[in-house]
Design a protein around this motif. Structure first.
Motif, mmCIF file in Angstrom:
data_model
loop_
_atom_site.group_PDB
_atom_site.id
_atom_site.type_symbol
_atom_site.label_atom_id
_atom_site.label_comp_id
_atom_site.label_asym_id
_atom_site.label_seq_id
_atom_site.Cartn_x
_atom_site.Cartn_y
_atom_site.Cartn_z
ATOM 1 N N ARG A 1 0.845 -1.197 0.000
ATOM 2 C CA ARG A 1 0.000 0.000 0.000
ATOM 3 C C ARG A 1 0.882 1.250 0.000
ATOM 4 N NH1 ARG A 1 -5.232 -1.363 0.658
ATOM 5 N NH2 ARG A 1 -5.691 -3.354 1.689
ATOM 6 N N ASP A 2 0.448 2.247 -0.764
ATOM 7 C CA ASP A 2 1.271 3.442 -0.930
ATOM 8 C C ASP A 2 1.694 4.050 0.402
ATOM 9 O OD1 ASP A 2 0.806 3.006 -3.593
ATOM 10 O OD2 ASP A 2 -0.349 4.849 -3.940
ATOM 11 N N GLU A 3 0.771 4.069 1.359
ATOM 12 C CA GLU A 3 1.066 4.697 2.641
ATOM 13 C C GLU A 3 2.089 3.913 3.463
ATOM 14 O OE1 GLU A 3 -2.870 2.407 3.204
ATOM 15 O OE2 GLU A 3 -1.860 3.597 1.634
ATOM 16 N N GLN A 4 2.419 2.696 3.027
ATOM 17 C CA GLN A 4 3.407 1.872 3.720
ATOM 18 C C GLN A 4 4.773 1.878 3.018
ATOM 19 O OE1 GLN A 4 1.411 -1.962 3.767
ATOM 20 N NE2 GLN A 4 0.552 -1.569 5.791
ATOM 21 N N ALA A 5 4.926 2.723 2.012
ATOM 22 C CA ALA A 5 6.139 2.678 1.194
ATOM 23 C C ALA A 5 7.404 2.933 1.996
ATOM 24 C CB ALA A 5 6.027 3.694 0.050
ATOM 25 N N LEU A 6 7.363 3.873 2.914
ATOM 26 C CA LEU A 6 8.546 4.132 3.737
ATOM 27 C C LEU A 6 8.819 2.974 4.687
ATOM 28 C CD1 LEU A 6 7.964 7.908 4.542
ATOM 29 C CD2 LEU A 6 9.607 6.933 2.924
ATOM 30 N N ASP A 7 7.746 2.369 5.207
ATOM 31 C CA ASP A 7 7.922 1.200 6.073
ATOM 32 C C ASP A 7 8.564 0.052 5.299
ATOM 33 O OD1 ASP A 7 6.687 2.502 8.239
ATOM 34 O OD2 ASP A 7 4.697 1.870 7.568
ATOM 35 N N GLU A 8 8.227 -0.071 4.003
ATOM 36 C CA GLU A 8 8.827 -1.125 3.185
ATOM 37 C C GLU A 8 10.339 -0.940 3.095
ATOM 38 O OE1 GLU A 8 7.944 -3.218 -1.091
ATOM 39 O OE2 GLU A 8 8.101 -1.034 -1.089
ATOM 40 N N VAL A 9 10.785 0.295 2.900
ATOM 41 C CA VAL A 9 12.222 0.558 2.800
ATOM 42 C C VAL A 9 12.925 0.234 4.116
ATOM 43 C CG1 VAL A 9 13.974 2.317 2.385
ATOM 44 C CG2 VAL A 9 11.889 2.294 1.009
ATOM 45 N N VAL A 10 12.291 0.585 5.228
ATOM 46 C CA VAL A 10 12.876 0.267 6.536
ATOM 47 C C VAL A 10 13.019 -1.245 6.693
ATOM 48 C CG1 VAL A 10 12.487 0.341 9.030
ATOM 49 C CG2 VAL A 10 12.071 2.386 7.637
ATOM 50 N N TRP A 11 11.970 -1.997 6.313
ATOM 51 C CA TRP A 11 12.030 -3.454 6.436
ATOM 52 C C TRP A 11 13.114 -4.034 5.529
ATOM 53 C CZ3 TRP A 11 10.805 -7.362 2.763
ATOM 54 C CH2 TRP A 11 10.849 -8.665 3.290
ATOM 55 N N VAL A 12 13.191 -3.549 4.303
ATOM 56 C CA VAL A 12 14.216 -4.068 3.392
ATOM 57 C C VAL A 12 15.617 -3.753 3.921
ATOM 58 C CG1 VAL A 12 15.176 -3.926 1.066
ATOM 59 C CG2 VAL A 12 12.704 -3.993 1.389
ATOM 60 N N SER A 13 15.785 -2.598 4.537
ATOM 61 C CA SER A 13 17.086 -2.265 5.116
ATOM 62 C C SER A 13 17.442 -3.245 6.230
ATOM 63 C CB SER A 13 17.070 -0.831 5.643
ATOM 64 O OG SER A 13 16.848 0.090 4.578
ATOM 65 N N GLU A 14 16.455 -3.657 6.996
ATOM 66 C CA GLU A 14 16.688 -4.678 8.013
ATOM 67 C C GLU A 14 17.077 -5.997 7.363
ATOM 68 O OE1 GLU A 14 13.029 -4.803 10.114
ATOM 69 O OE2 GLU A 14 13.261 -2.814 11.016
ATOM 70 N N GLN A 15 16.409 -6.333 6.268
ATOM 71 C CA GLN A 15 16.738 -7.551 5.538
ATOM 72 C C GLN A 15 18.168 -7.502 5.001
ATOM 73 O OE1 GLN A 15 14.431 -10.473 4.545
ATOM 74 N NE2 GLN A 15 13.984 -9.692 6.591
ATOM 75 N N ALA A 16 18.594 -6.325 4.571
ATOM 76 C CA ALA A 16 19.962 -6.186 4.064
ATOM 77 C C ALA A 16 20.972 -6.522 5.148
ATOM 78 C CB ALA A 16 20.191 -4.767 3.548
ATOM 79 N N GLY A 17 20.693 -6.070 6.352
ATOM 80 C CA GLY A 17 21.584 -6.401 7.461
ATOM 81 C C GLY A 17 21.627 -7.884 7.729
ATOM 82 N N ALA A 18 20.447 -8.532 7.734
ATOM 83 C CA ALA A 18 20.389 -9.972 7.964
ATOM 84 C C ALA A 18 21.046 -10.745 6.827
ATOM 85 C CB ALA A 18 18.936 -10.418 8.136
ATOM 86 N N GLY A 19 20.957 -10.217 5.615
ATOM 87 C CA GLY A 19 21.470 -10.918 4.449
ATOM 88 C C GLY A 19 22.981 -11.014 4.398
ATOM 89 N N ARG A 20 23.665 -10.087 5.039
ATOM 90 C CA ARG A 20 25.127 -10.108 4.967
ATOM 91 C C ARG A 20 25.695 -11.413 5.526
ATOM 92 N NH1 ARG A 20 24.275 -4.723 7.025
ATOM 93 N NH2 ARG A 20 24.219 -3.284 5.260
ATOM 94 N N ALA A 21 25.071 -11.911 6.573
ATOM 95 C CA ALA A 21 25.543 -13.162 7.167
ATOM 96 C C ALA A 21 25.250 -14.356 6.270
ATOM 97 C CB ALA A 21 24.901 -13.365 8.539
ATOM 98 N N LEU A 22 24.342 -14.169 5.294
ATOM 99 C CA LEU A 22 23.941 -15.246 4.391
ATOM 100 C C LEU A 22 24.603 -15.117 3.023
ATOM 101 C CD1 LEU A 22 20.123 -15.084 5.238
ATOM 102 C CD2 LEU A 22 21.767 -16.771 6.092
ATOM 103 N N GLY A 23 25.484 -14.143 2.885
ATOM 104 C CA GLY A 23 26.157 -13.941 1.605
ATOM 105 C C GLY A 23 25.388 -13.102 0.620
ATOM 106 N N VAL A 24 24.333 -12.414 1.071
ATOM 107 C CA VAL A 24 23.539 -11.561 0.189
ATOM 108 C C VAL A 24 24.010 -10.118 0.358
ATOM 109 C CG1 VAL A 24 21.237 -10.706 -0.390
ATOM 110 C CG2 VAL A 24 21.552 -13.089 0.338
ATOM 111 N N ASP A 25 24.498 -9.522 -0.720
ATOM 112 C CA ASP A 25 24.944 -8.132 -0.689
ATOM 113 C C ASP A 25 23.865 -7.284 -1.348
ATOM 114 O OD1 ASP A 25 26.409 -5.854 -0.398
ATOM 115 O OD2 ASP A 25 27.946 -6.365 -1.870
ATOM 116 N N LEU A 26 22.930 -6.813 -0.526
ATOM 117 C CA LEU A 26 21.819 -6.001 -1.025
ATOM 118 C C LEU A 26 22.320 -4.565 -1.117
ATOM 119 C CD1 LEU A 26 18.842 -6.145 -1.855
ATOM 120 C CD2 LEU A 26 18.235 -5.718 0.520
ATOM 121 N N VAL A 27 22.608 -4.113 -2.334
ATOM 122 C CA VAL A 27 23.301 -2.838 -2.514
ATOM 123 C C VAL A 27 22.374 -1.671 -2.807
ATOM 124 C CG1 VAL A 27 25.459 -3.906 -3.260
ATOM 125 C CG2 VAL A 27 23.685 -3.364 -4.955
ATOM 126 N N GLY A 28 21.098 -1.931 -3.071
ATOM 127 C CA GLY A 28 20.206 -0.826 -3.388
ATOM 128 C C GLY A 28 18.751 -1.215 -3.299
#
Length: 292
Positions: free
Chosen positions: A64-91
């Motif tokens: 939902r459009d009103e959740q767009a900023l929350d989506e970015v926050v969640w993905v940023s959290e996923q990026a942190g978790a991904g580093r330990a799994l070999g995922v380099d989420l760069v953008g």
């Protein structure tokens, strides 16, 4: 790790958490050609197993459009978790209300999120009046001023309108999603698709994503029998230095990451090592502007 023996950037990865955010389009949705349900969480741990790219760019998943900023926050959290799994989420290519008067405030908020490299506001299925609107053009110009890309997601019958749109914003880097969703299931329309794609390719600020063809394929026919001509046309029209590769996972999960890379690799036969590297990772780094 990538499937082709050298670094590859996946420029079109989707992640979502159905317990945290709302995605109306997921109701009853399945992955192309598989029947696999999409209306469950797809997180970085699963992506690490199924789409093991060297680097990845997550594209907004149309919550939902009103959740767009929350989506970015969640993905940023996923990026942190991904580093330990070999995922380099760069953008992250995030949502923004590009044609709305609140765009500047929204972009100010996104500027606080260091992973945001671009914007996507879905245009597929939208009325022609939107693509031709001065409001959308003004918003796209603002993205260019802010140094953000715009992912152009349109269907084959919208490509001409898309070409008209990007011609009005020469200062904004645009990335065409999924080759403009060509009509693989209706090959009689492919010449019209190519002609419209050529108009987009004539705009030097546009890059083409080699991605998403599984979602457009004719059922019951191997993608390897359908995709090569379309990939070759895109490479011919844009040139390797303006093409990037993407998985469109999990929407196009019927084509595994290794299989998709092999199709792209076949289409790159005859190109130089430098051109191959551009498609696989170099152009993505240039367009989305990360430093690694």
């Amino acid at each position: 790790m990538s499937g082709v023996g050298e670094p590859v950037t996946d420029t079109h990865l989707h992640l979502w958490d159905v317990d945290r955010l709302d995605y109306p389009w997921l109701s009853g949705a399945t992955a192309a050609g598989t029947g696999r349900r999409l209306d469950r969480t797809h997180d970085v741990a699963e992506a690490a197993r199924e789409v093991p790219a060297t680097r990845s760019v997550m594209v907004q998943a149309d919550c939902r459009d009103e959740q767009a900023l929350d989506e970015v926050v969640w993905v940023s959290e996923q990026a942190g978790a991904g580093r330990a799994l070999g995922v380099d989420l760069v953008g992250v290519v995030a949502f923004a209300p590009v044609e709305q008067p609140g765009l500047a405030r929204h972009l100010d908020a996104l500027a606080e999120q260091p992973l945001v490299v671009g914007i996507r506001r879905l245009l597929q299925g939208q009325p022609a009046a939107l693509l031709a609107s001065d409001e959308l053009v003004a918003g796209l110009r603002l993205l260019g001023e802010r140094g953000l890309t715009f992912d152009v997601c349109v269907t084959a019958d919208q490509l001409d309108a898309g070409a008209d749109l990007v011609a009005r914003v020469p200062g904004t880097r645009c990335v065409l999603d999924h080759l403009g969703k060509p009509p693989l299931a209706e090959p009689a329309r492919r010449d019209a698709w190519r002609a419209a794609l050529a108009r987009l390719a004539a705009q030097p600020q546009v890059v083409c994503k080699l991605s998403g063809l599984a979602a457009e394929a004719a059922p019951g026919v191997p993608l390897a029998e359908q995709a090569p001509w379309y990939l070759q046309q895109a490479l011919e029209l844009f040139g390797p230095d303006r093409c990037v590769v993407g998985s469109d996972w999990p929407v196009s999960a019927s084509t595994g990451w290794t299989e998709w890379l092999e199709l792209v690799d076949d289409a790159l036969a005859g190109t130089s090592p430098q051109e191959r590297t551009a498609v696989l990772t170099g152009t993505a780094a240039r367009i989305y502007r990360w430093e690694r």
